[in-house]
Design a protein around this motif. Structure first.
Motif, PDB file in Angstrom:
ATOM      1  N   LEU A  32      67.385  40.147  62.008  1.00  0.00           N
ATOM      2  CA  LEU A  32      68.459  41.032  61.547  1.00  0.00           C
ATOM      3  C   LEU A  32      69.369  41.438  62.692  1.00  0.00           C
ATOM      4  O   LEU A  32      70.578  41.560  62.524  1.00  0.00           O
ATOM      5  CB  LEU A  32      67.870  42.278  60.885  1.00  0.00           C
ATOM      6  N   GLU A  33      68.794  41.644  63.876  1.00  0.00           N
ATOM      7  CA  GLU A  33      69.594  42.086  65.014  1.00  0.00           C
ATOM      8  C   GLU A  33      70.530  40.992  65.528  1.00  0.00           C
ATOM      9  O   GLU A  33      71.578  41.272  66.078  1.00  0.00           O
ATOM     10  CB  GLU A  33      68.689  42.564  66.161  1.00  0.00           C
ATOM     11  N   LYS A  34      70.132  39.723  65.355  1.00  0.00           N
ATOM     12  CA  LYS A  34      70.925  38.615  65.902  1.00  0.00           C
ATOM     13  C   LYS A  34      71.478  37.735  64.783  1.00  0.00           C
ATOM     14  O   LYS A  34      71.573  36.532  64.926  1.00  0.00           O
ATOM     15  CB  LYS A  34      70.050  37.776  66.824  1.00  0.00           C
ATOM     16  N   MET A  35      71.845  38.344  63.683  1.00  0.00           N
ATOM     17  CA  MET A  35      72.306  37.595  62.530  1.00  0.00           C
ATOM     18  C   MET A  35      73.685  36.988  62.768  1.00  0.00           C
ATOM     19  O   MET A  35      74.543  37.603  63.384  1.00  0.00           O
ATOM     20  CB  MET A  35      72.349  38.509  61.300  1.00  0.00           C
ATOM     21  N   ILE A  36      73.866  35.757  62.276  1.00  0.00           N
ATOM     22  CA  ILE A  36      75.165  35.089  62.357  1.00  0.00           C
ATOM     23  C   ILE A  36      75.867  35.301  61.024  1.00  0.00           C
ATOM     24  O   ILE A  36      75.385  34.876  59.980  1.00  0.00           O
ATOM     25  CB  ILE A  36      74.994  33.587  62.636  1.00  0.00           C
ATOM     26  N   TRP A  37      77.007  35.969  61.068  1.00  0.00           N
ATOM     27  CA  TRP A  37      77.741  36.299  59.851  1.00  0.00           C
ATOM     28  C   TRP A  37      78.814  35.257  59.584  1.00  0.00           C
ATOM     29  O   TRP A  37      79.500  34.813  60.485  1.00  0.00           O
ATOM     30  CB  TRP A  37      78.432  37.656  60.000  1.00  0.00           C
ATOM     31  N   PHE A  38      78.985  34.896  58.319  1.00  0.00           N
ATOM     32  CA  PHE A  38      80.114  34.066  57.915  1.00  0.00           C
ATOM     33  C   PHE A  38      81.294  34.945  57.529  1.00  0.00           C
ATOM     34  O   PHE A  38      82.434  34.591  57.725  1.00  0.00           O
ATOM     35  CB  PHE A  38      79.741  33.153  56.741  1.00  0.00           C
ATOM     36  N   ASN A  39      80.992  36.105  56.963  1.00  0.00           N
ATOM     37  CA  ASN A  39      82.022  37.040  56.544  1.00  0.00           C
ATOM     38  C   ASN A  39      81.458  38.449  56.759  1.00  0.00           C
ATOM     39  O   ASN A  39      80.947  39.070  55.843  1.00  0.00           O
ATOM     40  CB  ASN A  39      82.380  36.800  55.074  1.00  0.00           C
ATOM     41  N   GLU A  40      81.524  38.913  57.978  1.00  0.00           N
ATOM     42  CA  GLU A  40      80.873  40.172  58.351  1.00  0.00           C
ATOM     43  C   GLU A  40      81.533  41.365  57.671  1.00  0.00           C
ATOM     44  O   GLU A  40      82.750  41.532  57.727  1.00  0.00           O
ATOM     45  CB  GLU A  40      80.931  40.358  59.866  1.00  0.00           C
ATOM     46  N   PRO A  41      80.735  42.215  57.012  1.00  0.00           N
ATOM     47  CA  PRO A  41      81.304  43.426  56.414  1.00  0.00           C
ATOM     48  C   PRO A  41      81.741  44.408  57.499  1.00  0.00           C
ATOM     49  O   PRO A  41      81.243  44.365  58.629  1.00  0.00           O
ATOM     50  CB  PRO A  41      80.159  44.002  55.582  1.00  0.00           C
ATOM     51  N   GLU A  42      82.673  45.293  57.141  1.00  0.00           N
ATOM     52  CA  GLU A  42      83.188  46.247  58.126  1.00  0.00           C
ATOM     53  C   GLU A  42      82.114  47.207  58.607  1.00  0.00           C
ATOM     54  O   GLU A  42      82.025  47.519  59.786  1.00  0.00           O
ATOM     55  CB  GLU A  42      84.358  47.025  57.525  1.00  0.00           C
ATOM     56  N   HIS A  43      81.293  47.701  57.680  1.00  0.00           N
ATOM     57  CA  HIS A  43      80.263  48.695  58.030  1.00  0.00           C
ATOM     58  C   HIS A  43      78.896  48.161  57.633  1.00  0.00           C
ATOM     59  O   HIS A  43      78.646  47.883  56.467  1.00  0.00           O
ATOM     60  CB  HIS A  43      80.525  50.015  57.302  1.00  0.00           C
ATOM     61  N   TRP A  44      78.024  48.031  58.630  1.00  0.00           N
ATOM     62  CA  TRP A  44      76.660  47.633  58.350  1.00  0.00           C
ATOM     63  C   TRP A  44      75.744  48.208  59.415  1.00  0.00           C
ATOM     64  O   TRP A  44      76.161  48.535  60.522  1.00  0.00           O
ATOM     65  CB  TRP A  44      76.513  46.118  58.261  1.00  0.00           C
TER      66      TRP A  44
END
Length: 87
Positions: A32-44
């Motif tokens: 979870l700490e090193k997750m690769i986002w394709f479309n990162e949400p603004e707040h997480w």
């Protein structure tokens, strides 16, 4: 005898290959700490090992549409398979 030895050797090679593949999958899994986002949400954030995110309602609606489309396609595919089995 040679056929049995050959089959056994082939089976061992395939088991070793699958084991190596499985270990490589586990080793390269994301955290979870090193997750690769394709479309990162603004707040997480990550709290107690759980991912929490705030997304617009429009995105949730899009996920519902995609899920219903997926279920419809799955149902159509199952019908096609059943019709092929009957022939």
């Amino acid at each position: 005898m040679d056929q049995l030895y050959s089959k056994k050797k082939s089976m061992i090679k395939s088991m070793v290959l699958w084991s190596v593949l499985m270990v490589s999958q586990v080793a390269s899994a994301q955290t979870l700490e090193k997750m690769i986002w394709f479309n990162e949400p603004e707040h997480w954030s990550i709290d107690d090992g759980a991912l929490e995110m705030i997304v617009p309602a429009q995105i949730i609606g899009e996920y519902r549409i995609m899920d219903s489309l997926w279920m419809t396609l799955r149902f159509i595919m199952l019908l096609m398979v059943e019709s092929l089995r009957q022939k």
